[in-house]
Design a protein around this motif. Structure first.
Motif, mmCIF file in Angstrom:
data_model
loop_
_atom_site.group_PDB
_atom_site.id
_atom_site.type_symbol
_atom_site.label_atom_id
_atom_site.label_comp_id
_atom_site.label_asym_id
_atom_site.label_seq_id
_atom_site.Cartn_x
_atom_site.Cartn_y
_atom_site.Cartn_z
ATOM 1 N N ILE A 46 29.719 -8.680 -12.246
ATOM 2 C CA ILE A 46 28.472 -9.884 -11.554
ATOM 3 C C ILE A 46 29.408 -11.136 -11.998
ATOM 4 O O ILE A 46 28.814 -12.315 -10.694
ATOM 5 C CB ILE A 46 27.531 -9.039 -12.426
ATOM 6 N N ALA A 47 29.759 -11.506 -13.249
ATOM 7 C CA ALA A 47 29.892 -13.261 -12.726
ATOM 8 C C ALA A 47 31.662 -13.528 -12.107
ATOM 9 O O ALA A 47 31.389 -14.397 -11.421
ATOM 10 C CB ALA A 47 30.477 -13.458 -14.313
ATOM 11 N N LYS A 48 32.439 -12.540 -12.523
ATOM 12 C CA LYS A 48 33.895 -12.416 -11.311
ATOM 13 C C LYS A 48 32.945 -12.448 -9.882
ATOM 14 O O LYS A 48 34.227 -12.918 -9.008
ATOM 15 C CB LYS A 48 34.737 -11.024 -11.975
ATOM 16 N N ALA A 49 32.092 -12.423 -9.944
ATOM 17 C CA ALA A 49 31.876 -11.759 -8.295
ATOM 18 C C ALA A 49 31.687 -13.061 -7.718
ATOM 19 O O ALA A 49 30.725 -13.778 -6.680
ATOM 20 C CB ALA A 49 31.251 -10.477 -7.812
ATOM 21 N N GLY A 50 31.239 -14.124 -8.590
ATOM 22 C CA GLY A 50 30.585 -15.028 -8.620
ATOM 23 C C GLY A 50 28.807 -15.403 -7.980
ATOM 24 O O GLY A 50 28.496 -16.218 -7.744
ATOM 25 N N PHE A 51 28.207 -14.414 -8.315
ATOM 26 C CA PHE A 51 26.717 -14.497 -8.434
ATOM 27 C C PHE A 51 26.367 -14.799 -10.308
ATOM 28 O O PHE A 51 26.544 -15.062 -11.088
ATOM 29 C CB PHE A 51 26.194 -12.591 -8.216
ATOM 30 N N LYS A 52 24.457 -14.756 -9.522
ATOM 31 C CA LYS A 52 24.759 -15.171 -10.553
ATOM 32 C C LYS A 52 23.771 -14.339 -11.783
ATOM 33 O O LYS A 52 23.520 -13.317 -11.616
ATOM 34 C CB LYS A 52 22.673 -15.666 -10.628
ATOM 35 N N LYS A 53 23.872 -14.822 -13.251
ATOM 36 C CA LYS A 53 23.543 -13.807 -14.063
ATOM 37 C C LYS A 53 21.921 -13.148 -13.671
ATOM 38 O O LYS A 53 20.970 -14.645 -14.097
ATOM 39 C CB LYS A 53 23.363 -14.816 -15.435
ATOM 40 N N PRO A 54 22.118 -11.919 -14.184
ATOM 41 C CA PRO A 54 20.474 -11.389 -14.431
ATOM 42 C C PRO A 54 20.053 -11.237 -15.418
ATOM 43 O O PRO A 54 20.676 -11.168 -16.079
ATOM 44 C CB PRO A 54 20.719 -10.436 -13.469
ATOM 45 N N ASN A 55 19.098 -11.229 -15.333
ATOM 46 C CA ASN A 55 18.030 -10.379 -16.561
ATOM 47 C C ASN A 55 18.893 -8.941 -17.209
ATOM 48 O O ASN A 55 18.877 -8.117 -16.249
ATOM 49 C CB ASN A 55 16.289 -10.070 -15.745
ATOM 50 N N VAL A 56 18.641 -9.843 -18.669
ATOM 51 C CA VAL A 56 19.263 -8.123 -18.234
ATOM 52 C C VAL A 56 18.554 -7.103 -19.379
ATOM 53 O O VAL A 56 17.482 -7.801 -20.392
ATOM 54 C CB VAL A 56 20.414 -8.002 -19.975
ATOM 55 N N PHE A 57 18.775 -6.083 -19.227
ATOM 56 C CA PHE A 57 17.352 -5.012 -20.421
ATOM 57 C C PHE A 57 18.514 -3.733 -21.078
ATOM 58 O O PHE A 57 19.555 -3.406 -20.266
ATOM 59 C CB PHE A 57 16.231 -4.591 -19.150
ATOM 60 N N GLY A 58 17.495 -3.040 -22.123
ATOM 61 C CA GLY A 58 18.323 -1.661 -22.762
ATOM 62 C C GLY A 58 18.078 -2.008 -24.360
ATOM 63 O O GLY A 58 18.553 -1.725 -24.569
ATOM 64 N N GLU A 59 17.201 -2.518 -24.533
ATOM 65 C CA GLU A 59 16.649 -3.145 -25.827
ATOM 66 C C GLU A 59 16.620 -1.294 -26.234
ATOM 67 O O GLU A 59 16.538 -1.008 -28.133
ATOM 68 C CB GLU A 59 15.773 -3.648 -25.961
ATOM 69 N N ASN A 60 16.049 -0.283 -25.430
ATOM 70 C CA ASN A 60 15.357 0.894 -26.329
ATOM 71 C C ASN A 60 15.497 1.194 -24.678
ATOM 72 O O ASN A 60 15.437 0.768 -23.480
ATOM 73 C CB ASN A 60 14.861 0.903 -26.767
ATOM 74 N N ASP A 61 14.779 3.319 -24.653
ATOM 75 C CA ASP A 61 15.487 4.094 -23.856
ATOM 76 C C ASP A 61 14.100 3.687 -22.723
ATOM 77 O O ASP A 61 14.478 3.485 -21.445
ATOM 78 C CB ASP A 61 14.706 5.399 -23.929
ATOM 79 N N LEU A 62 12.712 2.587 -23.157
ATOM 80 C CA LEU A 62 11.884 2.697 -22.073
ATOM 81 C C LEU A 62 11.889 1.256 -21.643
ATOM 82 O O LEU A 62 11.072 0.660 -21.154
ATOM 83 C CB LEU A 62 10.776 3.082 -22.847
ATOM 84 N N ASP A 63 13.152 0.306 -21.830
ATOM 85 C CA ASP A 63 13.176 -0.983 -21.833
ATOM 86 C C ASP A 63 12.949 -1.222 -19.623
ATOM 87 O O ASP A 63 12.576 -2.363 -19.674
ATOM 88 C CB ASP A 63 14.733 -1.919 -22.034
ATOM 89 N N TYR A 64 13.521 -0.236 -19.474
ATOM 90 C CA TYR A 64 13.686 -0.556 -18.174
ATOM 91 C C TYR A 64 12.245 -0.533 -17.001
ATOM 92 O O TYR A 64 11.627 -1.666 -16.430
ATOM 93 C CB TYR A 64 14.125 0.597 -17.304
ATOM 94 N N LEU A 65 11.051 -0.056 -18.279
ATOM 95 C CA LEU A 65 10.384 -0.540 -18.024
ATOM 96 C C LEU A 65 9.615 -1.868 -17.237
ATOM 97 O O LEU A 65 9.033 -3.053 -17.008
ATOM 98 C CB LEU A 65 8.708 0.068 -18.604
ATOM 99 N N ASN A 66 9.904 -2.765 -18.647
ATOM 100 C CA ASN A 66 10.048 -4.519 -18.094
ATOM 101 C C ASN A 66 10.663 -5.141 -17.100
ATOM 102 O O ASN A 66 10.733 -5.261 -16.777
ATOM 103 C CB ASN A 66 10.602 -5.401 -19.430
ATOM 104 N N LEU A 67 12.156 -4.436 -17.117
ATOM 105 C CA LEU A 67 12.300 -4.205 -15.933
ATOM 106 C C LEU A 67 11.972 -4.266 -14.210
ATOM 107 O O LEU A 67 11.451 -5.573 -13.430
ATOM 108 C CB LEU A 67 14.104 -3.949 -15.416
#
Ligand SMILES: NC(=O)c1ccc[n+]([C@@H]2O[C@H](COP(=O)([O-])OP(=O)(O)OC[C@H]3O[C@@H](n4cnc5c(N)ncnc54)[C@H](O)[C@@H]3O)[C@@H](O)[C@H]2O)c1
Length: 454
Positions: free
Chosen positions: A81-102
């Motif tokens: 993402i950085a290499k393509a010059g896009f803004k840094k996104p929000n990152v999730f993945g603390e646990n299997d259900l963190d996608y719900l926060n996304l």
């Protein structure tokens, strides 16, 4: 298709193709709204990263969030993402259900889910409930109940789901679809298709494909061998039907004036994985003691409401060249087409009763999309089909309209897995397909695949 090998003859065009980017290739045509689609990814393993990289080629998307429980995959994604010059996104993945926060983020319009199969329906249902336009990797569902869960979530929320079946965009597939629509084969009778791909021995290292002799899976496996191999151990079923069946279902207008009615399935014995483990890990390797449930070759025959038959094959544990084994046969002609075979016979056009080479036919019926974007698309992965897939997804999501391959397709195509399992278990007993459209297939109009819009 598996991202783990490059079957595509046109791959060499990649770098050349990237240099000649048509404006419209990025969905910036003024008929679509000019705002950027705020796109998120759940699962940035091998396939999710392919999708991410294709999205990063576009000017009409922002990547607002990514989620993966493997920090190494997050690191690779953030790097790209950085290499393509896009803004840094929000990152999730603390646990299997963190996608719900996304999914709670307002700055996510659409989400692409590319996780292991057992997560697909659950994540897609949650995404639709959160109001996100949902792209879901193949297969969409593992059980009939899950197929209904997808349909119900769409109908309750109005959120759309697109099954990300990239083979529907293959150049030869779209050309043959064009021929079908222009009645070259007459009234359709019979099809063959399948997923015939030797998946026994693929390893993955450091983001680059490497062919090894791995005999490990589960916790000791990498990428798909972490989770996919387990299905061969426990299910005697066609667990990956959509690469072959999706394109055929589109040609046969399934769910749009036609539908799958019933299916019978048969399985050979399963010897391939055991043989492979013994030969490469030794007879004393713990995995050599396992009893694999899945037959090496699984053959299903589907009957449609319009009186066609479709033979679908699943064959991934034997030494063999790759093939999706497409055949389309009608009252006027027949074609077998694949990377290894391209032949056609059309009564009144072909000589005598002989097959003819198909190249001139494929050129004549080349799909408008490929004529327009083919040169650029060839660089996007799987020989270009992933470009068209992303293009259709982004265009549909931006307009919030039903996608070319929708939730009813996702359900009907994926239902082959549990139905084949039930049929095999019962000595080939026919299994009825649920009508996931609840009767609407009778009046639903075919999607216009032969338009040039995107
Ligand atoms: N259409 C194609 O050509 C094609 C090609 C390859 C794979 N696929 C499909 O794509 C999907 C993914 O396959 P893959 O090869 O990328 O597998 P993979 O194992 O490389 O990637 C899956 C990713 O999901 C992550 N994950 C697992 N559980 C998660 C959770 N709860 N939350 C967030 N992330 C989670 C894993 O850490 C992993 O990075 C599968 O459905 C597969 O069948 C399609």
């Amino acid at each position: 298709m598996s991202s783990r090998r490059d079957f595509v003859k046109t791959a060499a065009l990649a770098s050349a193709g990237m240099a000649i980017v048509p404006e419209t290739a990025f969905g910036t045509s003024s008929s679509l709204n000019d705002s950027k689609l705020k796109l998120a990814f759940i699962g940035v393993g091998l396939r999710g990263t392919n999708h991410l990289n294709n999205a990063l080629q576009r000017k009409d998307v922002e990547i607002t969030a990514i989620c993966d429980v493997d920090p190494k995959r997050i690191e690779i994604a953030l790097g790209n993402i950085a290499k393509a010059g896009f803004k840094k996104p929000n990152v999730f993945g603390e646990n299997d259900l963190d996608y719900l926060n996304l999914l709670e983020l307002k700055e996510v319009d659409a989400v692409i889910i590319a996780t292991p199969w057992l997560w697909h329906t659950r994540m897609a249902v949650d995404a639709m409930k959160a109001g996100k336009y949902t792209g879901l990797e193949v297969s969409a569902a593992n059980t009939i109940e899950e197929c209904w869960d997808l349909v119900n979530a769409h109908e309750e929320t109005g959120s759309h789901l697109m099954i990300l079946e990239n083979v529907c965009y293959r150049r030869d597939v779209l050309a043959v679809l064009n021929m079908v629509k222009k009645n070259v084969f007459g009234e359709l009778l019979h099809f063959t298709c399948g997923y015939k791909h030797d998946l026994r021995h693929v390893k993955f290292n450091d983001g680059k494909t490497a062919y090894g002799k791995g005999v490990e899976f589960g916790e000791k496996g990498i990428s798909e061998s972490k989770w996919r191999t387990q299905h061969s151990l426990l299910r005697n079923a066609d667990v990956y039907p959509t690469h072959g069946l999706g394109p055929i279902a589109v040609m046969a207008d399934v769910n749009r004036g036609n539908r799958f009615v019933s299916m019978t399935s048969h399985a050979t014995k399963g010897v391939g994985l055991h043989k492979y483990i013994v030969e490469n890990g030794g007879v004393d390797h713990p995995n050599a003691k396992l009893k694999w449930k899945q037959g090496d070759v699984i053959t299903s025959t589907i009957e449609t409401a319009n009186g066609e038959t479709i033979i679908v094959t699943h064959d991934v544990n034997s030494p063999r060249p790759y093939s999706l084994g497409f055949r389309v046969q009608g009252s006027q002609g027949i074609t077998d087409f694949d990377y290894h075979t391209r032949r056609i016979f059309v009564e009144g056009k072909s000589q005598g009763h002989s097959w003819e080479e198909m190249d001139t036919w494929l050129k004549e019926y080349d799909h408008p999309l490929w004529k327009k974007h083919g040169e650029y698309a060839s660089g996007s992965g799987h020989g270009g089909i992933d470009f068209f897939l992303m293009n259709a997804f982004v265009a549909s999501a931006k307009q919030k309209i039903a996608p070319p391959m929708d939730v009813y397709d996702a359900a009907a195509w994926s239902a082959v897995t549990p139905l084949s399992e039930a049929s095999i278990e019962n000595n080939g007993e026919p299994q009825g397909f649920p009508d996931f459209t609840r009767g609407m297939w009778i009046k639903r109009k075919p999607y216009n695949w032969i338009k040039e819009t995107y």
